[in-house]
Design a protein around this motif. Structure first.
Motif, PDB file in Angstrom:
ATOM      1  N   SER A   1      -4.230 -10.533  -6.935  1.00 37.42           N
ATOM      2  CA  SER A   1      -4.149  -9.095  -6.689  1.00 37.42           C
ATOM      3  C   SER A   1      -3.179  -8.821  -5.547  1.00 37.42           C
ATOM      4  CB  SER A   1      -5.530  -8.526  -6.332  1.00 37.42           C
ATOM      5  OG  SER A   1      -6.436  -8.701  -7.394  1.00 37.42           O
ATOM      6  N   VAL A   2      -2.668  -7.609  -5.518  1.00 34.50           N
ATOM      7  CA  VAL A   2      -1.825  -7.172  -4.406  1.00 34.50           C
ATOM      8  C   VAL A   2      -2.382  -5.849  -3.889  1.00 34.50           C
ATOM      9  CG1 VAL A   2       0.263  -8.306  -5.238  1.00 34.50           C
ATOM     10  CG2 VAL A   2      -0.220  -5.966  -5.939  1.00 34.50           C
ATOM     11  N   SER A   3      -2.197  -5.608  -2.603  1.00 38.36           N
ATOM     12  CA  SER A   3      -2.653  -4.350  -2.024  1.00 38.36           C
ATOM     13  C   SER A   3      -1.781  -3.984  -0.842  1.00 38.36           C
ATOM     14  CB  SER A   3      -4.116  -4.438  -1.585  1.00 38.36           C
ATOM     15  OG  SER A   3      -4.281  -5.408  -0.574  1.00 38.36           O
ATOM     16  N   VAL A   4      -1.609  -2.687  -0.664  1.00 39.78           N
ATOM     17  CA  VAL A   4      -0.910  -2.129   0.489  1.00 39.78           C
ATOM     18  C   VAL A   4      -1.873  -1.145   1.141  1.00 39.78           C
ATOM     19  CG1 VAL A   4       1.021  -0.686   1.236  1.00 39.78           C
ATOM     20  CG2 VAL A   4       1.382  -2.430  -0.519  1.00 39.78           C
ATOM     21  N   ASN A   5      -2.184  -1.357   2.402  1.00 39.69           N
ATOM     22  CA  ASN A   5      -3.235  -0.589   3.058  1.00 39.69           C
ATOM     23  C   ASN A   5      -2.749   0.692   3.719  1.00 39.69           C
ATOM     24  OD1 ASN A   5      -5.188  -2.561   2.380  1.00 39.69           O
ATOM     25  ND2 ASN A   5      -4.537  -3.815   4.130  1.00 39.69           N
TER      26      ASN A   5
ATOM     27  N   TRP B   1      28.111  12.932   6.365  1.00 40.23           N
ATOM     28  CA  TRP B   1      27.842  14.353   6.120  1.00 40.23           C
ATOM     29  C   TRP B   1      26.814  14.565   5.006  1.00 40.23           C
ATOM     30  CZ3 TRP B   1      29.282  15.385  10.485  1.00 40.23           C
ATOM     31  CH2 TRP B   1      30.524  15.055  11.010  1.00 40.23           C
ATOM     32  N   VAL B   2      26.082  13.515   4.672  1.00 43.23           N
ATOM     33  CA  VAL B   2      24.986  13.637   3.711  1.00 43.23           C
ATOM     34  C   VAL B   2      23.714  13.128   4.371  1.00 43.23           C
ATOM     35  CG1 VAL B   2      26.620  13.201   1.848  1.00 43.23           C
ATOM     36  CG2 VAL B   2      25.151  11.338   2.632  1.00 43.23           C
ATOM     37  N   THR B   3      22.574  13.508   3.812  1.00 49.50           N
ATOM     38  CA  THR B   3      21.286  12.973   4.246  1.00 49.50           C
ATOM     39  C   THR B   3      20.866  11.918   3.233  1.00 49.50           C
ATOM     40  OG1 THR B   3      20.672  15.068   5.291  1.00 49.50           O
ATOM     41  CG2 THR B   3      18.888  13.530   4.786  1.00 49.50           C
ATOM     42  N   ALA B   4      20.799  10.668   3.692  1.00 48.99           N
ATOM     43  CA  ALA B   4      20.480   9.549   2.817  1.00 48.99           C
ATOM     44  C   ALA B   4      18.967   9.391   2.721  1.00 48.99           C
ATOM     45  CB  ALA B   4      21.110   8.265   3.348  1.00 48.99           C
ATOM     46  N   THR B   5      18.464   9.278   1.499  1.00 45.62           N
ATOM     47  CA  THR B   5      17.027   9.205   1.266  1.00 45.62           C
ATOM     48  C   THR B   5      16.612   7.781   0.917  1.00 45.62           C
ATOM     49  OG1 THR B   5      17.288   9.836  -1.067  1.00 45.62           O
ATOM     50  CG2 THR B   5      16.923  11.604   0.520  1.00 45.62           C
ATOM     51  N   GLY B   6      15.711   7.228   1.712  1.00 42.76           N
ATOM     52  CA  GLY B   6      15.210   5.887   1.491  1.00 42.76           C
ATOM     53  C   GLY B   6      13.859   5.907   0.814  1.00 42.76           C
ATOM     54  N   GLY B   7      13.214   4.723   0.729  1.00 42.98           N
ATOM     55  CA  GLY B   7      11.978   4.606  -0.033  1.00 42.98           C
ATOM     56  C   GLY B   7      10.834   3.971   0.736  1.00 42.98           C
ATOM     57  N   THR B   8       9.608   4.363   0.371  1.00 43.94           N
ATOM     58  CA  THR B   8       8.398   3.771   0.920  1.00 43.94           C
ATOM     59  C   THR B   8       7.472   3.363  -0.223  1.00 43.94           C
ATOM     60  OG1 THR B   8       7.122   5.843   1.032  1.00 43.94           O
ATOM     61  CG2 THR B   8       8.523   5.298   2.934  1.00 43.94           C
ATOM     62  N   THR B   9       6.451   2.613   0.128  1.00 46.73           N
ATOM     63  CA  THR B   9       5.334   2.312  -0.760  1.00 46.73           C
ATOM     64  C   THR B   9       4.093   2.948  -0.158  1.00 46.73           C
ATOM     65  OG1 THR B   9       6.288   0.184  -1.408  1.00 46.73           O
ATOM     66  CG2 THR B   9       3.933   0.480  -1.783  1.00 46.73           C
ATOM     67  N   ILE B  10       3.347   3.708  -0.942  1.00 52.60           N
ATOM     68  CA  ILE B  10       2.111   4.306  -0.437  1.00 52.60           C
ATOM     69  C   ILE B  10       0.935   3.394  -0.783  1.00 52.60           C
ATOM     70  CG2 ILE B  10       3.038   6.647  -0.508  1.00 52.60           C
ATOM     71  CD1 ILE B  10       1.557   7.118  -3.104  1.00 52.60           C
ATOM     72  N   PRO B  11      -0.199   3.551  -0.100  1.00 50.34           N
ATOM     73  CA  PRO B  11      -1.321   2.620  -0.297  1.00 50.34           C
ATOM     74  C   PRO B  11      -1.767   2.517  -1.754  1.00 50.34           C
ATOM     75  CG  PRO B  11      -1.696   3.973   1.639  1.00 50.34           C
ATOM     76  CD  PRO B  11      -0.481   4.539   0.961  1.00 50.34           C
ATOM     77  N   PHE B  12      -2.039   1.281  -2.184  1.00 48.73           N
ATOM     78  CA  PHE B  12      -2.566   1.038  -3.523  1.00 48.73           C
ATOM     79  C   PHE B  12      -3.108  -0.384  -3.576  1.00 48.73           C
ATOM     80  CE2 PHE B  12       1.270  -1.326  -4.013  1.00 48.73           C
ATOM     81  CZ  PHE B  12       1.127  -2.146  -5.127  1.00 48.73           C
ATOM     82  N   SER B  13      -3.854  -0.679  -4.608  1.00 53.30           N
ATOM     83  CA  SER B  13      -4.350  -2.027  -4.859  1.00 53.30           C
ATOM     84  C   SER B  13      -4.307  -2.265  -6.362  1.00 53.30           C
ATOM     85  CB  SER B  13      -5.776  -2.187  -4.335  1.00 53.30           C
ATOM     86  OG  SER B  13      -6.247  -3.496  -4.583  1.00 53.30           O
ATOM     87  N   ARG B  14      -3.882  -3.460  -6.759  1.00 50.68           N
ATOM     88  CA  ARG B  14      -3.745  -3.720  -8.185  1.00 50.68           C
ATOM     89  C   ARG B  14      -3.859  -5.212  -8.475  1.00 50.68           C
ATOM     90  NH1 ARG B  14       0.659  -0.409 -10.979  1.00 50.68           N
ATOM     91  NH2 ARG B  14      -0.977   1.059 -10.404  1.00 50.68           N
ATOM     92  N   LYS B  15      -4.456  -5.511  -9.622  1.00 56.02           N
ATOM     93  CA  LYS B  15      -4.553  -6.891 -10.073  1.00 56.02           C
ATOM     94  C   LYS B  15      -3.307  -7.211 -10.886  1.00 56.02           C
ATOM     95  CE  LYS B  15      -8.490  -8.529 -11.411  1.00 56.02           C
ATOM     96  NZ  LYS B  15      -9.718  -8.786 -12.221  1.00 56.02           N
ATOM     97  N   ILE B  16      -2.589  -8.249 -10.478  1.00 55.15           N
ATOM     98  CA  ILE B  16      -1.384  -8.675 -11.188  1.00 55.15           C
ATOM     99  C   ILE B  16      -1.749  -9.534 -12.393  1.00 55.15           C
ATOM    100  CG2 ILE B  16       0.769  -9.982 -11.014  1.00 55.15           C
ATOM    101  CD1 ILE B  16       0.817  -7.350  -9.538  1.00 55.15           C
ATOM    102  N   LYS B  17      -2.671 -10.441 -12.189  1.00 55.25           N
ATOM    103  CA  LYS B  17      -3.208 -11.260 -13.273  1.00 55.25           C
ATOM    104  C   LYS B  17      -4.563 -11.795 -12.800  1.00 55.25           C
ATOM    105  CE  LYS B  17      -1.344 -15.794 -12.081  1.00 55.25           C
ATOM    106  NZ  LYS B  17      -0.688 -17.002 -12.620  1.00 55.25           N
TER     107      LYS B  17
END
Length: 627
Positions: free
Chosen positions: A426-430, A406-422
């Motif tokens: 680097s990591v990126s999500v398109n 009887w509840v609406t469960a809210t989940g999670g996403t990752t939106i596009p980004f790119s970043r240098k870890i070291k």
């Protein structure tokens, strides 16, 4: 002497009632129900036992057996489903009590009995829950208990070695007693980002990222900003109103003045949950809900984290009936509930109690959103040992009460980004995908020690949006027949030893139960939102599904202000809309690659998956097609 009978007291790992068989002097007294507890095994594990101070203040809930329970589900669908004869004829608290609670003459019998023992009694309008409070010595006299305290493993616990008893005419109508003892097992769903502090807010982490990306802003342009609405927040820590007011002002959000009110709810807790970290969770909830619905009032329901605290927070919100939408960002995994049961610490009735409470909200047209958790489909249970070596227990366990139908469960996403870890990594999500730290694993292969030695980075790699299939609640009617429900694709990205696994094979299978989440939105800390909390050194960027729940809470207030009525239980309509190609407001994330919550992934061509539910929401389209 009045005839008495013992109460079969049932609860969860949030608060546990320990029972023993009646003593010989009580042999002539009738017991209520069966005793599923092996108390002698438990008593042997308790250490440091001592009597509770006779003047200690005790707070209990007596939960009464519901009436007409076989009609409850049908009534929820009748008022929340288009085309039903009673659609939008939402219940009042009093009507709910008349239909599903005990008759007034039955409820009225409890107050004079407890008054004789100088105990205070308060009854909710649902005629199902009675709050009883007073000193430990008077509780012992009224219930025939002998309250003690001890430690169970590392957790402080309060318990009674005598089963609670009441006169037979009172005991016959009792489903459970909550609050005799409390184990403080809690979890908020706030994921921290490894980021430097900022002196001022940054535009790319503002709440407008949510309202713009998911098309809520067009409703603002129509003049709908939550005016005339109240959003409710259930949390287990207080907060400083000045933080939220500073946040909205700094974000240049024109909000309604004097909009925050706090309802403090007395509830037991062996260990307090009102620390700075927990208060930070409350701050997130209020800031986000208030930013998304800038003209709505905000009502915070604040209690301690316990079985009584959770029940009474929701029961109070529904009893007041002031809020049109409600959210919570706390919970506990189903494994722990089963663990306490299997160790004779609980009986499963607490799940039934919460189901009754949440059902009341759905019947009253209150849209309730619960964060689905931040460890993906995985959760940590109680591990074992081989000699001195500890073996972790890390597997797929659902998250309570996000798993409630009887509840609406809210989940999670990752939106596009790119970043240098070291340097050199680097990591990126398109494209937007399910939130799961597996996209960091390529960096893991290039710098294994860097990941394992960096606790913050490792925590991001092993985090993700909660989701899975409940084994506590059955598959609800609104999910039946929806493609992807009760089938799954999965890749086991994290081993049972909590280590990243590269290129896991695709698994497919079937299961049965309440599938969750229902909806998803950006929750990844690396693409997260900023928060202001003076006690936590000002501005920071955070993530977690605890952002998504209050954001949907606020979005509902915006839509309610436009429609002039409550949306009610979302799930009764959104699963129907998802199956209509012309009306669906959802962007389905059905890929089975680069789209995982560390276990569940997409199901190509199907409408639902346990990583992101039905997907992300276009609020403008939802508003246009939701009845």
């Amino acid at each position: 002497m009045k005839k008495a009978k013992s109460l079969l007291a049932l609860s969860t790992g949030l608060a546990v009632l320990l029972l023993v068989a009646p003593t010989a002097s009580a042999a002539s007294k009738k017991n209520a129900g069966k005793d599923p507890y092996g108390i002698n095994k438990i008593l042997a594990k308790l250490i440091g036992k001592k009597h509770v101070s006779p003047n200690k203040h005790i707070q209990l809930d007596i939960v009464l057996k519901p009436q007409n329970q076989n009609q409850l589900t049908d009534e929820i669908y009748n008022v929340n489903t288009p085309g039903k004869p009673n659609f939008k004829e939402f219940y009042t608290p009093a009507r709910f009590g008349q239909k599903f609670g005990q008759p007034a003459k039955v409820v009225g019998q409890y107050r004079p009995y407890f008054a004789k023992y100088h105990l205070k009694t308060q009854t909710f309008s649902n005629n199902l829950i009675l709050k009883v409070s007073g000193s430990a010595k008077n509780v012992n006299k009224a219930f025939g208990t002998n309250l003690e305290s001890a430690r169970y493993h590392s957790n402080p616990v309060q318990f009674s070695t005598k089963r609670p008893k009441l006169p037979a005419k009172l005991a016959d109508n009792v489903l459970t007693v909550l609050g005799i003892t409390s184990l403080n097992v809690k979890a908020s769903v706030l994921a921290k980002k490894s980021a430097k502090k900022a002196a001022k807010p940054v535009a790319k982490y503002a709440p407008s990222k949510f309202t713009n990306r998911y098309q809520l802003s067009p409703l603002y342009n129509q003049g709908f900003k939550g005016q005339g609405q109240t959003v409710g927040i259930v949390s287990f820590a207080g907060f400083d109103k000045a933080n939220a007011e500073h946040f909205w002002k700094a974000e240049h959000i024109a909000t309604k003045p004097n909009r925050i009110s706090i309802k403090n709810i007395a509830s037991p807790s062996v260990q307090a949950t009102n620390d700075k970290t927990s208060q930070f969770e409350t701050t997130v909830d209020v800031e986000q809900a208030g930013a998304v619905a800038p003209q709505a009032n905000i009502r915070l329901y604040h209690a301690n984290f316990s079985d009584v605290g959770m029940v009474n927070s929701f029961a109070t919100a529904f009893d007041e009936n002031k809020v049109g939408s409600l959210s919570m960002s706390w919970g506990i995994n189903e494994y722990m509930l089963h663990y306490y049961k299997n160790n004779h610490l609980l009986s499963p009735v607490y799940g039934q109690v919460m189901n009754l409470v949440m059902a009341q909200g759905a019947l009253q047209g209150i849209s309730t959103f619960i964060a689905s958790g931040d460890s993906g489909a995985l959760a940590q249970g109680v591990g074992g040992k081989i000699g001195p070596i500890k073996i972790p227990n890390y597997s797929t366990y659902a998250f309570f009460p996000a798993d409630n139908p009887w509840v609406t469960a809210t989940g999670g996403t990752t939106i596009p980004f790119s970043r240098k870890i070291k340097k050199g990594v680097s990591v990126s999500v398109n494209k937007e995908r399910a939130w799961g730290g597996d996209y960091l694993f390529n960096a893991y292969t290039k710098g294994r020690n860097e990941l394992l030695n960096n606790i913050k980075l490792f925590s991001l790699a092993t985090a993700g949006g909660g989701g899975g299939i409940s084994h506590l609640y059955n598959t609800p009617q609104y999910q039946e027949g929806v493609s992807g429900v009760n089938t799954f694709n999965a890749r086991q990205y994290i081993s049972n030893l909590m280590q990243p696994r590269m290129n896991p094979v695709l698994l497919s299978g079937t299961d049965y139960g309440r599938n969750y989440p229902d909806v998803s939105a950006n929750a990844d800390p690396l693409t997260g939102y900023q928060v202001y909390d003076k006690a936590m050194k000002g501005w920071s960027v955070q993530g977690g599904t605890s952002f998504v729940a209050p954001q949907f809470n606020g979005a509902t207030a915006v839509m309610n202000s436009g429609k002039g009525q409550r949306m009610g239980l979302w799930n009764a309509q959104i699963y129907q809309l998802a199956q209509d190609k012309d009306k669906t407001p959802f962007t389905v994330m059905d890929s089975n690659t680069n789209n995982s919550n560390l276990y569940y992934t997409g199901q190509p061509g199907k409408l639902y998956n346990q990583a992101t539910g039905l997907g992300t929401v276009n609020f403008q389209k939802l508003y246009d097609n939701y009845q």
